[in-house]
Design a protein around this motif. Sequence first.
Motif, short mmCIF file in Angstrom:
data_model
loop_
_atom_site.label_atom_id
_atom_site.label_comp_id
_atom_site.label_asym_id
_atom_site.label_seq_id
_atom_site.Cartn_x
_atom_site.Cartn_y
_atom_site.Cartn_z
N UNK A 148 15.60 -39.58 -83.35
CA UNK A 148 15.11 -39.63 -84.72
C UNK A 148 15.34 -38.31 -85.44
N UNK A 149 15.09 -37.20 -84.75
CA UNK A 149 15.29 -35.92 -85.42
C UNK A 149 16.75 -35.62 -85.69
N UNK A 150 17.66 -36.12 -84.84
CA UNK A 150 19.09 -35.95 -85.10
C UNK A 150 19.51 -36.72 -86.35
N UNK A 151 19.02 -37.95 -86.46
CA UNK A 151 19.33 -38.75 -87.64
C UNK A 151 18.73 -38.10 -88.88
N UNK A 152 17.50 -37.57 -88.73
CA UNK A 152 16.86 -36.89 -89.85
C UNK A 152 17.69 -35.70 -90.31
N UNK A 153 18.21 -34.94 -89.36
CA UNK A 153 19.04 -33.78 -89.69
C UNK A 153 20.27 -34.22 -90.48
N UNK A 154 20.89 -35.31 -90.05
CA UNK A 154 22.08 -35.82 -90.74
C UNK A 154 21.74 -36.27 -92.16
N UNK A 155 20.58 -36.91 -92.32
CA UNK A 155 20.19 -37.40 -93.63
C UNK A 155 19.89 -36.25 -94.59
N UNK A 156 19.22 -35.22 -94.07
CA UNK A 156 18.95 -34.05 -94.91
C UNK A 156 20.26 -33.41 -95.37
N UNK A 157 21.20 -33.32 -94.44
CA UNK A 157 22.50 -32.72 -94.77
C UNK A 157 23.26 -33.56 -95.79
N UNK A 158 22.92 -34.87 -95.88
CA UNK A 158 23.61 -35.77 -96.80
C UNK A 158 23.07 -35.67 -98.23
N UNK A 159 21.96 -34.95 -98.42
CA UNK A 159 21.41 -34.79 -99.76
C UNK A 159 22.21 -33.71 -100.50
N UNK A 160 22.82 -34.02 -101.64
CA UNK A 160 23.58 -33.01 -102.40
C UNK A 160 22.67 -31.86 -102.83
N UNK A 161 22.93 -30.64 -102.38
CA UNK A 161 22.05 -29.50 -102.70
C UNK A 161 21.80 -29.30 -104.18
N UNK A 162 22.84 -29.45 -104.99
CA UNK A 162 22.68 -29.22 -106.44
C UNK A 162 21.74 -30.26 -107.05
N UNK A 163 21.86 -31.51 -106.62
CA UNK A 163 20.98 -32.56 -107.13
C UNK A 163 19.55 -32.36 -106.66
N UNK A 164 19.39 -31.89 -105.42
CA UNK A 164 18.05 -31.63 -104.90
C UNK A 164 17.39 -30.50 -105.69
N UNK A 165 18.13 -29.40 -105.91
CA UNK A 165 17.57 -28.28 -106.67
C UNK A 165 17.16 -28.73 -108.08
N UNK A 211 6.34 -37.31 -78.85
CA UNK A 211 7.56 -36.70 -78.33
C UNK A 211 8.17 -37.55 -77.21
N UNK A 212 7.32 -38.13 -76.37
CA UNK A 212 7.84 -39.00 -75.30
C UNK A 212 8.53 -40.23 -75.87
N UNK A 213 8.19 -40.56 -77.07
CA UNK A 213 8.82 -41.70 -77.74
C UNK A 213 9.86 -41.25 -78.77
N UNK A 214 10.43 -40.06 -78.50
CA UNK A 214 11.57 -39.54 -79.26
C UNK A 214 11.25 -39.19 -80.71
N UNK A 215 10.01 -38.79 -80.96
CA UNK A 215 9.62 -38.29 -82.28
C UNK A 215 9.12 -36.87 -82.08
N UNK A 216 9.99 -35.91 -82.33
CA UNK A 216 9.68 -34.51 -82.11
C UNK A 216 9.23 -33.88 -83.43
N UNK A 217 7.93 -33.72 -83.59
CA UNK A 217 7.39 -33.25 -84.86
C UNK A 217 7.85 -31.84 -85.22
N UNK A 218 7.92 -30.98 -84.24
CA UNK A 218 8.30 -29.60 -84.53
C UNK A 218 9.71 -29.50 -85.09
N UNK A 219 10.63 -30.27 -84.52
CA UNK A 219 12.00 -30.25 -85.03
C UNK A 219 12.10 -30.92 -86.39
N UNK A 220 11.41 -32.02 -86.54
CA UNK A 220 11.46 -32.73 -87.80
C UNK A 220 10.89 -31.88 -88.94
N UNK A 221 9.88 -31.09 -88.63
CA UNK A 221 9.25 -30.26 -89.64
C UNK A 221 10.24 -29.29 -90.28
N UNK A 222 11.14 -28.75 -89.50
CA UNK A 222 12.09 -27.78 -90.03
C UNK A 222 12.98 -28.39 -91.11
#
Length: 232
Positions: A148-165, A211-222
């Motif tokens: 889940x956190x890997x997919x989250x990382x990919x989705x965050x990277x897919x957000x256009x920075x200029x549009x987010x700002x 975390x045992x169910x593949x939801x790592x809160x610490x990583x997702x928080x970043x």
Amino acid sequence: MLKIFTLLILCLWISQGEAHRKVYFEPLNECEDTGTYQLCQDFRDIRNLIDANTLVYYISYGYYKDKEFRKAMEFIKTDQFQSVSQQIADSSVYQKLLKRFSDAGVSTETISSISNIFNCLMVSIPEYGDESEITELDMPKIIVGRSMQDVAKNLVSAIPPSKLRHLIRRKMHESREFANFCRVLRSSGCRYDVKRLLSSISTRYPINVLKRNNIDLQKLLQYAYKIFDYKE
């Protein structure tokens, strides 16, 4: 509290029309108090910056082809998830975080519990008539993660920075509540309390279950911080 912000990144409403790849996003329930749930709408506006095709690819491919990601998504549907989520929400550290926001004039209904956040941003997995259709979602430049956190990382990277700002800047200018939300989230006091939440004895068990169910809160928080740390 971090669960609230992290799942903003990942939990995105996806629904399929008659054409399998036609996507639309669920609107807020018309009967909801728009004042009470404005923060939920703000979260959705941010998530909608992700290109719909990219969104469908990550969520669909991850769910149907990746057992690690699917395990996390299936766990979210269980009573145990509801239980451990509530344990986190009921902890004194979490309640202290909520108080920071309410004292700043932020309505905390949307973020009062982890379940409320999922009700706001939960995923509806697209249904496909044939598994081969998933394979046909060919986007060679995209690498699908293993969790889940890997997919989250990919989705965050897919957000256009200029549009987010631009969106963050506009919302902070137009909404005092959203501006206060960002100010509190960016504060050192809030970040300190989040760290305490991660290490607290009272939340250790529910966080480990997630975390045992593949939801790592610490990583997702970043990844959540990466979104809201954009300066206006």
